[in-house]
Design an enzyme around this catalytic site. Structure first.
Site, PDB file in Angstrom:
ATOM      1  N   GLU A 301       0.821  -1.210   0.000  1.00 10.80           N
ATOM      2  CA  GLU A 301       0.000   0.000   0.000  1.00 10.80           C
ATOM      3  C   GLU A 301       0.853   1.257   0.000  1.00 10.80           C
ATOM      4  O   GLU A 301       0.612   2.189  -0.768  1.00 10.80           O
ATOM      5  CB  GLU A 301      -0.933   0.005   1.214  1.00 10.80           C
ATOM      6  CG  GLU A 301      -1.760   1.264   1.349  1.00 10.80           C
ATOM      7  CD  GLU A 301      -2.616   1.504   0.130  1.00 10.80           C
ATOM      8  OE1 GLU A 301      -2.592   2.636  -0.394  1.00 10.80           O
ATOM      9  OE2 GLU A 301      -3.299   0.567  -0.311  1.00 10.80           O
ATOM     10  N   ASP A 305       0.948   4.242  -2.842  1.00  7.00           N
ATOM     11  CA  ASP A 305       0.610   5.630  -2.538  1.00  7.00           C
ATOM     12  C   ASP A 305       1.670   6.594  -3.048  1.00  7.00           C
ATOM     13  O   ASP A 305       1.370   7.564  -3.752  1.00  7.00           O
ATOM     14  CB  ASP A 305       0.430   5.814  -1.028  1.00  7.00           C
ATOM     15  CG  ASP A 305      -0.846   5.169  -0.516  1.00  7.00           C
ATOM     16  OD1 ASP A 305      -1.721   4.872  -1.342  1.00  7.00           O
ATOM     17  OD2 ASP A 305      -0.958   4.954   0.700  1.00  7.00           O
ATOM     18  N   SER A 527      -7.522   2.343  -2.998  1.00  7.65           N
ATOM     19  CA  SER A 527      -6.195   2.683  -2.500  1.00  7.65           C
ATOM     20  C   SER A 527      -5.343   3.293  -3.599  1.00  7.65           C
ATOM     21  O   SER A 527      -4.371   3.985  -3.307  1.00  7.65           O
ATOM     22  CB  SER A 527      -5.479   1.425  -1.988  1.00  7.65           C
ATOM     23  OG  SER A 527      -5.858   1.117  -0.691  1.00  7.65           O
TER      24      SER A 527
END
EC number: 3.4.14.10
Length: 615
Positions: A301, A305, A527
């Site tokens: 994740e 990002d 996400s």
């Protein structure tokens, strides 16, 4: 958090110095009760000598005034638009009344407890106490509860306060609740990415030449959303940030590999972006260790990002926030575990800083019902403080559509079938981001679940819903009732018609190209769409700041009055979930609770924001 420095410390010192007699102990009454979820078995009493950290949320002095300021400085039609508050002005609004601080402090001292710290606004107090002391303080008993997966935590089913403190304390955690969240990513891609059944090659050659639906790159995003020709000029005056939880941190060598391939001019930023550790959050400049990659499988994740943001918004400065800790959670069928991220710890730390980025992206969430309402409301109010200071908070809407497959049941002891809304995206003071796929046209993101031995697994459907905790905010009154009316009674009883609807907007969220542990792959989810859109909003802020204007700040009042003109409406798709491939809310013309107002058109966004730019 800082130690006590002002009113509370002064009051404590004065009371000790003057030996002021403590008032008689007040009669106790239950403040909060929660059912022990069916996945947990009550065991023996918790170890009384074990130390726990209690977070005590004091009633804020004048949050209603803070909320008024927030909406005025965020409303493009108000004379105060863009005149964001200072940290001191925000603190003055939420600082508890003197009576509240004194009564709570007196109660703690009566029980032999000295506070370990507080926020600058003094609306949160931290104490460290043995379990036995917490039991006495809250007039309850902590027991060990074992989850069916073997997890054991110390919790209680209710806690109490002296009656005169009920109106002065909003929440104390951990107590009756448990808490879990996960990254909103759908990275179950076995055997490589598959072309969606609905995909059609774009007729627009500028898009079709750079956009591959099975591995979507920064060049595709910048072409699709028309940011490719914009050159940021605001320099250090503009920043964008993102949060990391569950032990995650962005891996700098992986970010370098990604930028070398897709944004070569940005390679130095792989090692120059700022990284902050909060409450023991991990900071690490080198590659993943073998344990981190093979056993823990972390930082998918965090890598997504930073790579999504840097790929679209370079050279805008980036900040990464890695937070440790484990706050409370009420497990349900969708999120039974107790691994979780402390929104409260992060946001309270942020509010202690003199400044922070004008856009911050968060790609985590969980079913709203797993979060105690008292705790959720206070966390949401902390987000309002961030917005009042001029920062846009973007949260992912989730990847379970209207609820996880076979998991859509209430957590109130009745197991009522219902759609499950998510938190924190349901907070009215943040902007929710959904996910889309395909290019011409885009549609809501969806990947059918796999049937494994008669069980459906790995459904991916852009998160959709209406809050059960928060009423519909006024800024949604012009669009949400019309959508609900268009449903003609479908799904009645499964969702809260009067609740805050989400998401507000959306962006691409299927098969992002990214690097992890030295290897390129793809990853999907809100996400992905959330940091991507955050990067684009930071470009809009760059245009505003370069024009001598204020950044957008809390987006939603502007978004629902003017900003929606800068988004391309999505009209195809559904929110799935709850029962295998059943369809939930439909995507429609205008706002809908799957794609919001649609996906960004950067030049139109800049115009809607009022920046002085030539195209």
């Amino acid at each position: 958090m800082r130690c006590f420095t002002s009113a509370l410390l002064s009051a404590a010192a004065a009371q000790v110095a003057l030996a002021t007699p403590i008032k008689a102990r007040s009669a106790y009454a239950v403040k909060e009760t929660h059912f022990a979820p069916r996945e947990w078995t009550k065991l023996d009493r918790a170890n009384g000598v074990g130390v726990m950290q209690l977070q005590i949320g004091l009633k804020q002095g004048n949050f209603e005034e803070l909320e008024r300021h927030l909406y005025e400085v965020s409303d493009p039609e108000h004379e105060r638009y863009g005149k964001h508050l200072t940290a001191g002005e925000v603190n003055d609004c939420v600082r508890p009344k003197k009576e509240t601080s004194e009564l709570v402090l007196e109660w703690l001292l009566e029980n032999g407890i000295e506070p370990a710290g507080s926020t600058t606004a003094e609306d949160w107090i931290i104490v460290h106490v043995p379990v036995s002391v917490a039991e006495h303080l809250l007039d309850t008993e902590y027991h060990n509860y074992r989850h069916e997966d073997g997890t054991i935590v110390a919790r209680t089913t209710h806690w109490s306060l002296p009656r005169h403190l009920h109106s002065h304390i909003d929440t104390i955690q951990p107590s009756t609740s448990f808490f879990h969240a996960s990254a909103n990513r759908a990275d179950w891609v076995a055997g490589g990415a598959e072309v969606p059944a609905s995909f059609k090659t774009p007729a627009n050659e500028s898009i079709s030449s750079v956009c591959n639906v099975t591995s979507v790159t920064p060049e595709c995003f910048s072409t699709l959303y028309s940011t490719k020709w914009y050159k940021p000029t605001a320099g250090d005056k503009n920043q964008v940030g993102f949060t990391n939880y569950l032990g995650e941190f962005p891996v700098r060598p992986d970010t370098k590999l990604f930028l070398q391939k897709y944004r070569p001019e940005a390679v130095p930023s792989a090692y120059s972006f700022k990284a902050f550790s909060i409450d023991g959050g991990i900071l690490q400049d080198g590659p993943l260790t073998r344990n981190q990659s093979d056993v823990e499988q972390i930082s998918h994740e965090a890598n997504l990002d930073v790579q999504a943001i840097a790929g679209i918004s370079w050279p805008i400065k980036i900040s990464s926030y890695s937070t440790g800790g484990r706050p409370p959670h009420i497990p349900d069928l969708t999120t039974p575990d107790n691994n979780n991220e402390p929104y409260l710890t992060w946001v309270n730390w942020l509010l202690e800083q003199d400044s922070f980025p004008q856009v911050i992206s968060t790609s985590y969430g969980e079913p709203e019902q797993t979060v105690p309402k008292s705790y959720a409301e206070r966390v949401c109010r902390q987000f309002a403080q961030v917005g009042a200071r001029g920062t846009s908070l973007l949260f992912s809407s989730g990847d379970r559509g209207v609820g996880g497959t076979g998991k859509c049941y209430s957590n109130d002891g009745k197991n009522t079938y219902k759609f499950l809304s998510d938190f924190p995206v349901s907070c009215p003071y943040v902007t929710g981001v959904g996910a889309t796929m395909n290019f011409e046209p885009e549609e809501s993101a969806y990947r059918a679940p796999r049937n494994v031995s008669g069980q459906f697994r790995d459904l991916y459907s852009s998160g959709s819903g209406f809050s059960t905790y928060w009423k519909r905010p006024k800024y949604q009154d012009g669009v949400v009732p019309a959508y609900i009316e268009s449903l003609a009674g479908a799904y009645d009883g499964l969702y809260n018609k009067e609740g805050r609807g989400y998401p507000d907007v959306s962006a691409q969220g299927l098969y992002f190209a990214y690097f992890w542990n030295g290897t390129e792959g793809t990853i999907s989810g809100t996400s992905a769409s959330t940091p991507l859109l955050s990067g684009i909003i930071s470009l809009v802020n760059d245009a505003l700041i370069s024009s001598g204007k204020s950044p957008l700040g809390f987006l939603n009042p502007w978004l629902y009055k003017k900003g929606y003109r800068g988004f391309t409406d999505i009209t195809k798709g559904f929110a799935y979930g709850c029962n295998s491939t059943n369809k939930g809310f439909p995507v429609t013309e205008g706002w809908d609770p799957i794609t919001g107002f649609g996906t960004p058109n950067f030049p139109e966004l800049v115009r809607a924001a009022g920046a002085d730019c030539e195209w």
